[in-house]
Design a protein around this motif. Structure first.
Motif, PDB file in Angstrom:
ATOM      1  N   GLY A  53      -6.839   7.831  -0.508  1.00 53.18           N
ATOM      2  CA  GLY A  53      -5.804   7.032   0.134  1.00 53.18           C
ATOM      3  C   GLY A  53      -5.267   7.776   1.336  1.00 53.18           C
ATOM      4  O   GLY A  53      -5.124   8.997   1.307  1.00 53.18           O
ATOM      5  N   VAL A  55      -2.002   7.490   3.797  1.00 51.04           N
ATOM      6  CA  VAL A  55      -0.746   6.769   3.955  1.00 51.04           C
ATOM      7  C   VAL A  55       0.071   7.382   5.086  1.00 51.04           C
ATOM      8  O   VAL A  55       0.013   8.589   5.348  1.00 51.04           O
ATOM      9  N   LYS A  62      -3.244   6.720  11.545  1.00 53.22           N
ATOM     10  CA  LYS A  62      -4.141   6.532  10.407  1.00 53.22           C
ATOM     11  C   LYS A  62      -5.266   5.537  10.704  1.00 53.22           C
ATOM     12  O   LYS A  62      -6.409   5.770  10.307  1.00 53.22           O
ATOM     13  N   GLU A 188      -5.574  -1.233   5.859  1.00 56.15           N
ATOM     14  CA  GLU A 188      -4.509  -2.171   5.461  1.00 56.15           C
ATOM     15  C   GLU A 188      -5.089  -3.470   4.892  1.00 56.15           C
ATOM     16  O   GLU A 188      -4.703  -4.560   5.313  1.00 56.15           O
ATOM     17  N   SER A 191      -2.237  -5.769   3.315  1.00 58.35           N
ATOM     18  CA  SER A 191      -0.881  -5.762   3.865  1.00 58.35           C
ATOM     19  C   SER A 191      -0.380  -7.142   4.260  1.00 58.35           C
ATOM     20  O   SER A 191       0.818  -7.364   4.300  1.00 58.35           O
ATOM     21  N   SER A 220      -3.205   2.668   4.339  1.00 57.27           N
ATOM     22  CA  SER A 220      -2.094   1.732   4.195  1.00 57.27           C
ATOM     23  C   SER A 220      -0.768   2.408   4.497  1.00 57.27           C
ATOM     24  O   SER A 220      -0.632   3.620   4.373  1.00 57.27           O
ATOM     25  N   HIS A 221       0.202   1.604   4.895  1.00 61.56           N
ATOM     26  CA  HIS A 221       1.554   2.118   5.076  1.00 61.56           C
ATOM     27  C   HIS A 221       2.311   2.089   3.749  1.00 61.56           C
ATOM     28  O   HIS A 221       3.412   2.606   3.658  1.00 61.56           O
ATOM     29  N   ASP A 222       1.726   1.434   2.740  1.00 64.93           N
ATOM     30  CA  ASP A 222       2.451   1.165   1.505  1.00 64.93           C
ATOM     31  C   ASP A 222       2.075   2.195   0.447  1.00 64.93           C
ATOM     32  O   ASP A 222       0.998   2.150  -0.138  1.00 64.93           O
ATOM     33  N   LEU A 223       2.982   3.109   0.187  1.00 68.55           N
ATOM     34  CA  LEU A 223       2.683   4.219  -0.712  1.00 68.55           C
ATOM     35  C   LEU A 223       2.413   3.733  -2.132  1.00 68.55           C
ATOM     36  O   LEU A 223       1.578   4.302  -2.842  1.00 68.55           O
ATOM     37  N   VAL A 226      -1.206   2.543  -2.139  1.00 68.69           N
ATOM     38  CA  VAL A 226      -2.111   3.687  -1.993  1.00 68.69           C
ATOM     39  C   VAL A 226      -2.161   4.483  -3.285  1.00 68.69           C
ATOM     40  O   VAL A 226      -3.224   4.865  -3.778  1.00 68.69           O
ATOM     41  N   VAL A 233      -4.645  11.364  -2.454  1.00 69.20           N
ATOM     42  CA  VAL A 233      -3.851  10.747  -1.402  1.00 69.20           C
ATOM     43  C   VAL A 233      -3.592  11.775  -0.295  1.00 69.20           C
ATOM     44  O   VAL A 233      -3.220  12.914  -0.574  1.00 69.20           O
ATOM     45  N   VAL A 235      -1.273  12.282   3.153  1.00 66.73           N
ATOM     46  CA  VAL A 235      -0.106  11.751   3.869  1.00 66.73           C
ATOM     47  C   VAL A 235      -0.194  12.209   5.316  1.00 66.73           C
ATOM     48  O   VAL A 235      -0.367  13.396   5.596  1.00 66.73           O
TER      49      VAL A 235
END
Lengths: 331, 338
Positions: A53, A55, A62, A188, A191, A220-223, A226, A233, A235
């Motif tokens: 992932g 994020v 990203k 994404e 999303s 993805s922006h959504d933790l 992810v 993961v 970051v």
């Protein structure tokens, strides 16, 4: 050398030899405003059948990283090796062969689908381009792919506009897996979808991986999304990876102040009516990638920053073992 | 009803679109109330009618849509108010913020000028006083360096800062009700948290009521006192946020909660998914609109429209023929054969 890396000792199910190895990858855009360091020296590895992932918030680079791995944008420096084969510097012709093994799914698959083609033609296209099978064989394969992504057989004869957002994402996935790639970069992918449809697509990705052993780079922006889909993961903040860890380690023991800030901001059903110690942060935008802050890029927003953070770029180093790495002087 | 009399009360709100001589219903009679200082969340997926409901409250429906029913704001019936009468209330007693503030801000006016305009629209104050109040509002929504921001244009601000400006404009005349339609959907998660925390603080300080329109149950859990869950233009469940998340009764609410990925949920696994998709406006099935996607639906669900009925001790209500079966005690009856 890789065998001695604690990252892989701790996860025995992963093969020591990575499927994808990205080293010191950078994408710099030269524009009238100066040079934007969208991706600024990133190294990561993805193993067979693994989901990594990625994020970060908008503008962190990203998506550019995902595109650079497929060489949809040209890296400024660094190396991308797929099963040991260097992709940077490869001619477009030579790259085409590797593309069979490396595919991408976008946030809005609908926009990527030619509205004048039927869904059957769209899914068949990559097979035809790569000269796979006879027409009859390709048709049979399209039918199997439709079933694989949970679409009815009669979808083949219809056009993309007749499908909902979730179904178009299924069509995009069928195209992406048609050539049986080893790695799919998902940028994404859920999303734009409602939560009930999002769950369907996340489950589909889960099933495809279980059946085909495909690896995913899931951006993805959504933790929470992810964290749900990933084995590990990473970051990202302003062009760099600030922390990378196995999913459990990341939420149990987040080491970077930015990771902790992200975790505290994720809305949670369990935290009813209670703020998770969120302070007030006036710097609620990413600094510009044209003139990133000195030292640690996060220091202007960091409640813990000391003088060293302003002066010195922290390297991504192993913390608490088990492949958990963090770029913070204070971690 | 709570001890506080509601500042906003909506009864049997129906919204339909004109299509030639015919009408196509989009919202089929929903009702709710909000008390001063309270946040009511209206939650649902796209197409459920939650944003239409918000627009109807402020008389902002598109020209081909028509609202019926009753919307009472403080002591006024406001549904159907036209022109000047509605404009006087809008901004002064009820204000709205949107998902994308750029569509609501004037790109050729400075931030300060727009807030001054909003103030002077409703209050007969001098330009100097309006400027002073606008500056104070920018500080109040925690915009750093407000003097500098005052003379900037919307495009010079980040999305989060623009949303703060929108909130400052909405607060300009101390409205009784703030309607926030997906106010953070376009923002990064760290900014989202700050904007919603800010709205919470302002609500506590001013006692305004907040109607939060959102698709995100996590935001509902963190910021709402009460919840209305909508599906296909109807309320399917309503109650206090605490009760709704502790004992969700409607299969749709339960499905939404289960479909949500959670951080720290253990090993990687499949999510509980809701099969199928939301019906389109023209194709809502008879009976319960959720029945085709519902794991608990029986034959009666496909025939009979379930009405909201009281469930539980407090103000919880649910529109489901089968909710009692689904809420049978956990243990099965003692078997006499044993």
């Amino acid at each position: 050398m890789l065998q001695s890396n604690p990252l892989y000792r701790s996860t025995p199910e992963l093969k020591a030899k990575p499927l994808l190895a990205v080293e010191d990858l950078a994408v710099h855009y030269r524009t009238a405003r100066g040079t934007s360091r969208a991706v600024d020296g990133i190294s990561l590895e993805i193993h067979q059948s693994e989901t990594l992932g990625l994020v970060g918030e908008s503008g962190c680079g990203k998506s550019t990283l995902g595109r650079a791995i497929l060489r949809l944008v040209e890296p400024s420096r660094g190396s991308i090796r797929l099963d040991g084969r260097e992709l940077v510097g490869l001619s477009q012709t030579a790259l085409r062969g590797e593309r069979r093994r490396l595919q991408m799914v976008f946030q809005d698959s609908g926009a990527a689908l030619d509205p004048r083609w039927t869904v059957g033609q769209l899914i068949e296209e990559p097979l035809r381009v790569h000269g796979i099978g006879s027409l009859a064989e390709r048709r049979a394969r399209v039918a199997r792919l439709l079933a694989d992504v949970g679409l009815p057989a009669d979808a083949a004869a219809r056009y993309p506009h007749a499908f909902s957002g979730g179904q178009r994402q299924r069509i995009g996935l069928a195209r992406a897996i048609a050539l049986e790639p080893d790695l799919v970069v998902c940028d994404e992918p859920v999303s734009a979808l409602d939560v009930s449809i999002q769950a369907q697509i996340l489950n589909l990705l889960h099933d495809l991986q279980a059946r085909r052993g495909v690896a995913f780079l899931f951006i993805s922006h959504d933790l929470s999304v992810v964290e749900h889909v990933s084995d590990r993961v990473a970051v990202m903040y302003l062009g760099r990876i600030v922390e990378i860890a196995a999913r459990e380690a990341l939420w149990r023991a987040p080491a970077h102040p930015y990771t902790r800030k992200l975790l505290a901001a994720v809305p949670s059903l369990e935290r009813r009516g209670r703020r998770a110690g969120r302070g007030i942060d006036h710097h609620d935008t990413l600094p510009s990638p044209y003139s990133p802050p000195s030292g640690c890029h996060f220091h202007p927003r960091c409640p813990m920053a000391v003088e060293r953070c302003r002066a010195e770029v922290p390297s991504l180093r192993v913390t608490s073992g088990a492949g958990h790495r963090v770029a913070c002087h204070l971690a | 009803m709570s001890a506080d009399s509601p500042v906003l009360q909506v009864e049997d709100l129906r919204i339909a679109f004109r299509e030639g001589a015919a009408e196509r219903a989009a919202v089929h009679g929903i009702g709710f109330s909000v008390a001063a200082g309270e946040t009511l969340a209206i939650v649902g997926e796209s197409g459920c009618g939650k944003s239409l409901t918000a627009f109807a409250l402020l008389g902002l429906l598109p020209g081909n849509a028509r609202a019926r029913g009753r919307v009472r704001l403080e002591d006024h019936d406001i549904l159907g108010l036209q022109g000047e009468a509605m404009r006087r209330l809008r901004g002064a007693r009820i204000a709205m913020i949107f998902q994308e503030p750029m569509t609501a801000l004037n790109p050729v006016l400075t931030v300060g000028a727009q807030i001054v305009e909003a103030i002077r629209e409703h209050d007969a104050v001098s330009a100097a006083e309006a400027r002073a109040r606008a500056g104070a509002l920018l500080a109040r929504v925690r915009i750093p360096d407000p003097e500098r921001r005052f003379v900037e244009y919307p495009h010079q601000l980040s999305g989060g800062m623009r949303q703060r400006v929108m909130i400052a404009m909405a607060l300009a005349c101390s409205p009784a009700v703030l309607v926030a339609d997906e106010p953070t959907t376009a923002l990064d998660v760290t900014v989202q948290a700050e904007i919603l925390d800010l709205i919470d603080d302002l609500r506590r300080e001013t006692g305004m009521a907040v109607v939060l329109i959102t698709h995100d149950l996590g935001l509902v859990a963190e910021h709402a006192d009460r919840v209305l869950v909508m599906y296909a233009g109807r309320a399917v469940e309503t109650g206090s946020a605490a009760s709704l998340f502790a004992t969700p009764r409607h299969p749709y609410t339960r499905g939404l909660i289960a479909a949500r990925p959670r951080i720290g949920s253990g090993a990687r696994q499949r999510l509980a998914e809701i099969p199928g998709q939301v019906p389109s406006l023209g194709a809502v099935p008879r009976g319960c609109a959720f029945a085709p996607r519902c794991p608990a639906a029986g034959a009666p669900c496909r025939e009979t429209l379930p009405l909201l009925e009281a469930a539980g001790a407090a103000a919880e209500r649910v529109a489901c023929l089968r909710w009692k079966d689904l809420h049978a005690p956990e243990q099965s009856p003692v078997s006499l054969d044993a």
